[in-house]
Design an enzyme around this catalytic site. Sequence first.
Site, PDB file in Angstrom:
ATOM      1  N   SER A 299      -4.750  -7.966   6.283  1.00 56.94           N
ATOM      2  CA  SER A 299      -3.956  -7.164   5.352  1.00 56.94           C
ATOM      3  C   SER A 299      -2.923  -6.337   6.098  1.00 56.94           C
ATOM      4  CB  SER A 299      -4.913  -6.238   4.603  1.00 56.94           C
ATOM      5  OG  SER A 299      -4.204  -5.245   3.924  1.00 56.94           O
TER       6      SER A 299
ATOM      7  N   TYR B 256     -12.606   0.018   4.260  1.00 57.20           N
ATOM      8  CA  TYR B 256     -12.085  -1.326   3.959  1.00 57.20           C
ATOM      9  C   TYR B 256     -11.051  -1.739   5.008  1.00 57.20           C
ATOM     10  CZ  TYR B 256      -8.709  -4.619   2.059  1.00 57.20           C
ATOM     11  OH  TYR B 256      -7.829  -5.652   1.935  1.00 57.20           O
TER      12      TYR B 256
ATOM     13  N   LYS C 145     -10.939  -4.768   8.246  1.00 57.50           N
ATOM     14  CA  LYS C 145      -9.912  -5.776   8.558  1.00 57.50           C
ATOM     15  C   LYS C 145      -9.532  -5.692  10.037  1.00 57.50           C
ATOM     16  CE  LYS C 145      -9.682  -7.599   4.509  1.00 57.50           C
ATOM     17  NZ  LYS C 145     -10.290  -8.920   4.301  1.00 57.50           N
TER      18      LYS C 145
HETATM   19  C1  UD1 Z   1      -4.016  -1.418  -0.911  1.00 52.30           C
HETATM   20  C2  UD1 Z   1      -3.954  -1.879   0.516  1.00 52.30           C
HETATM   21  C3  UD1 Z   1      -4.214  -3.351   0.641  1.00 52.30           C
HETATM   22  C4  UD1 Z   1      -5.473  -3.725  -0.078  1.00 52.30           C
HETATM   23  C5  UD1 Z   1      -5.374  -3.307  -1.517  1.00 52.30           C
HETATM   24  C6  UD1 Z   1      -6.662  -3.669  -2.215  1.00 52.30           C
HETATM   25  C7  UD1 Z   1      -2.324  -0.685   1.870  1.00 52.30           C
HETATM   26  C8  UD1 Z   1      -0.893  -0.574   2.273  1.00 52.30           C
HETATM   27  N1  UD1 Z   1      -2.610  -1.661   1.053  1.00 52.30           N
HETATM   28  O1  UD1 Z   1      -2.867  -1.880  -1.540  1.00 52.30           O
HETATM   29  O2  UD1 Z   1      -4.361  -3.676   1.985  1.00 52.30           O
HETATM   30  O3  UD1 Z   1      -5.682  -5.098   0.016  1.00 52.30           O
HETATM   31  O4  UD1 Z   1      -5.152  -1.899  -1.587  1.00 52.30           O
HETATM   32  O5  UD1 Z   1      -6.931  -2.903  -3.315  1.00 52.30           O
HETATM   33  O6  UD1 Z   1      -3.185   0.070   2.278  1.00 52.30           O
HETATM   34  N2  UD1 Z   1      -0.051   2.438  -8.262  1.00 52.30           N
HETATM   35  C9  UD1 Z   1       0.298   3.266  -9.324  1.00 52.30           C
HETATM   36  N3  UD1 Z   1      -0.543   3.326 -10.389  1.00 52.30           N
HETATM   37  C10 UD1 Z   1      -1.706   2.606 -10.463  1.00 52.30           C
HETATM   38  C11 UD1 Z   1      -2.057   1.753  -9.385  1.00 52.30           C
HETATM   39  C12 UD1 Z   1      -1.197   1.714  -8.288  1.00 52.30           C
HETATM   40  O7  UD1 Z   1       1.329   3.924  -9.299  1.00 52.30           O
HETATM   41  O8  UD1 Z   1      -2.429   2.734 -11.468  1.00 52.30           O
HETATM   42  C13 UD1 Z   1       0.876   2.324  -7.114  1.00 52.30           C
HETATM   43  C14 UD1 Z   1       0.276   2.753  -5.789  1.00 52.30           C
HETATM   44  O9  UD1 Z   1       0.517   4.107  -5.549  1.00 52.30           O
HETATM   45  C15 UD1 Z   1       1.025   1.844  -4.818  1.00 52.30           C
HETATM   46  C16 UD1 Z   1       1.333   0.589  -5.625  1.00 52.30           C
HETATM   47  O10 UD1 Z   1       1.188   0.966  -6.982  1.00 52.30           O
HETATM   48  O11 UD1 Z   1       2.236   2.433  -4.468  1.00 52.30           O
HETATM   49  C17 UD1 Z   1       0.398  -0.564  -5.325  1.00 52.30           C
HETATM   50  O12 UD1 Z   1      -0.935  -0.101  -5.403  1.00 52.30           O
HETATM   51  P1  UD1 Z   1      -2.182  -1.114  -5.326  1.00 52.30           P
HETATM   52  O13 UD1 Z   1      -1.962  -2.267  -6.226  1.00 52.30           O
HETATM   53  O14 UD1 Z   1      -3.416  -0.299  -5.532  1.00 52.30           O
HETATM   54  O15 UD1 Z   1      -2.143  -1.683  -3.854  1.00 52.30           O
HETATM   55  P2  UD1 Z   1      -1.999  -0.927  -2.442  1.00 52.30           P
HETATM   56  O16 UD1 Z   1      -2.569   0.422  -2.507  1.00 52.30           O
HETATM   57  O17 UD1 Z   1      -0.600  -1.089  -1.980  1.00 52.30           O
END
Ligand code: UD1
Length: 346
Positions: free
Chosen positions: A127, A154, A158
Site C-alpha cells: 500500500s 495495519y 504492510k
Molecule cells: C487508507 C490507507 C490505505 C488503506 C485504506 C484501507 C493511506 C494513505 N491510505 O486509505 O493504505 O488501504 O485506508 O482502508 O494511509 N473520506 C471522507 N469521508 C469519509 C471517508 C473518507 O472525507 O466518510 C476521505 C478521507 O479523509 C480521505 C479520502 O476520503 O481523504 C479517502 O479515504 P479512504 O477511502 O478511507 O482511504 P484512505 O484513508 O486514503
Amino acid sequence: MKQKILVAGGTGYIGSHTTVELQNAGYDVIIIDNLSNSNIEVLDGIEHITGIRPKFIELDLKDKEATRKALASQPGIKGIILFAASKAVGESVQKPLLYYRNNITTLINLLELMPEFGIEGIVFSSSCTVYGQPDPENLPVTENAPIKPATSPYGNTKQINEEIIRDTIHAGAPFKSVILRYFNPIGAHPTAEIGELPNGVPQNLIPYLTQTAIGIRKELSVFGDDYNTPDGSCIRDYINIVDLAKAHVTAIDRLLGGKSAKDIEIFNLGTGCGVSVLELINTFEQATGVKVPHKIVARREGDIEQVWANPERANKVLGWKAQETLADTLASAWKWQLKLRERGIM
Ligand code: UD1
C-alpha cells in the site's frame, strides 16, 4: 498449458477482480479464502463474467498444516498472489494483535511452504500507506521515496511484510517476488457482477458515498476542508479496480516468464493524478446525475493530507498503465450500488 495461480484472499474486493483478469488471460486460478470479510456468492459473479468457476478452498491461511494439505491437493501451482489480510485502519488501532497475527502469520506460512511445493513467485499486496505523508519534494511519490514510520498497526503490517519478503529473498529463498503498492482502488467490474461489499458502516470514501447517494446514509462527512491543498480537502490517487487487477496479470507474467530484472521488484499502482475529496464528489455527481448530500466535518485522525503516485516504473517496466477515467470508474461504483439494491442486498 495453463499455469496454476493461487489467489489467497480471492473472494475479496481486489482478489475477485484479479481472479477475473487472470482467468481472462488464460491462467488456472485456485482461490483460498476464509470468507472472514467476503462472501461465497462472489464465485457466481466471477463465473458469470468469465464462464469459469475458479476452484475454491475455504481455509484460514494462518493454519499452516491445513494450508500445506491444500497445496498438496493442488499440485503444480506456479505463483501466489497474496491479498488475504485484514485491512481496516481504525480497527487495527483497536486490535493490533489481531492485525499482526492475521497479516504476518499468513505471509510467513506461505513463504515457508513455497519451496516445498516448487512455487516460483509471489505477488504481494502492499500500500501507499508505507510512504506516510511524503515530503512536498517527493510528490508524486516514486518507489524510492523514504518509508515513513507507520501511523497504524495495519500500515505497519504492510511495512513488516515487505521487509519479511526482502529478508527471505536476500537469504537465498528459491523464489521471486513482486511487491505492488496500491494507491486508492475504487469502482466495480463494468458488468456489476462483482464489486466492493464492506461489512457494516463503510469506513472508506466510495462505499460511503454511493450508500449516501442511494439513501442508505443521510449524509457523507468530508473529513476536513482546511488542509494545505487547493480546495482544502485531502488528495488521493484513485485507481480503477479493473485497471489495478490487470496489473497483477502483468506482474505474474513477469515473475513466471523469467522477465524479472531482480529477485524482488516494487511497483506503485496509481494513475499519477491527485484528486481531492470535493473534486471527487463533484465528478460523481456529474457522471451519474445523482446528488450526494455532504457536509464538512473535522479532520479524521491519522489522515494523510495528500499523496499520489508517480507510476512511471509500472508504466515502463510492467508495460501497465491505468486506462479508465475517474468519471467512468465512479459510474461503475454507482452501477454496482444499484445492483446491490436490485438484488436486495442493500
Ligand atoms: C487508507 C490507507 C490505505 C488503506 C485504506 C484501507 C493511506 C494513505 N491510505 O486509505 O493504505 O488501504 O485506508 O482502508 O494511509 N473520506 C471522507 N469521508 C469519509 C471517508 C473518507 O472525507 O466518510 C476521505 C478521507 O479523509 C480521505 C479520502 O476520503 O481523504 C479517502 O479515504 P479512504 O477511502 O478511507 O482511504 P484512505 O484513508 O486514503
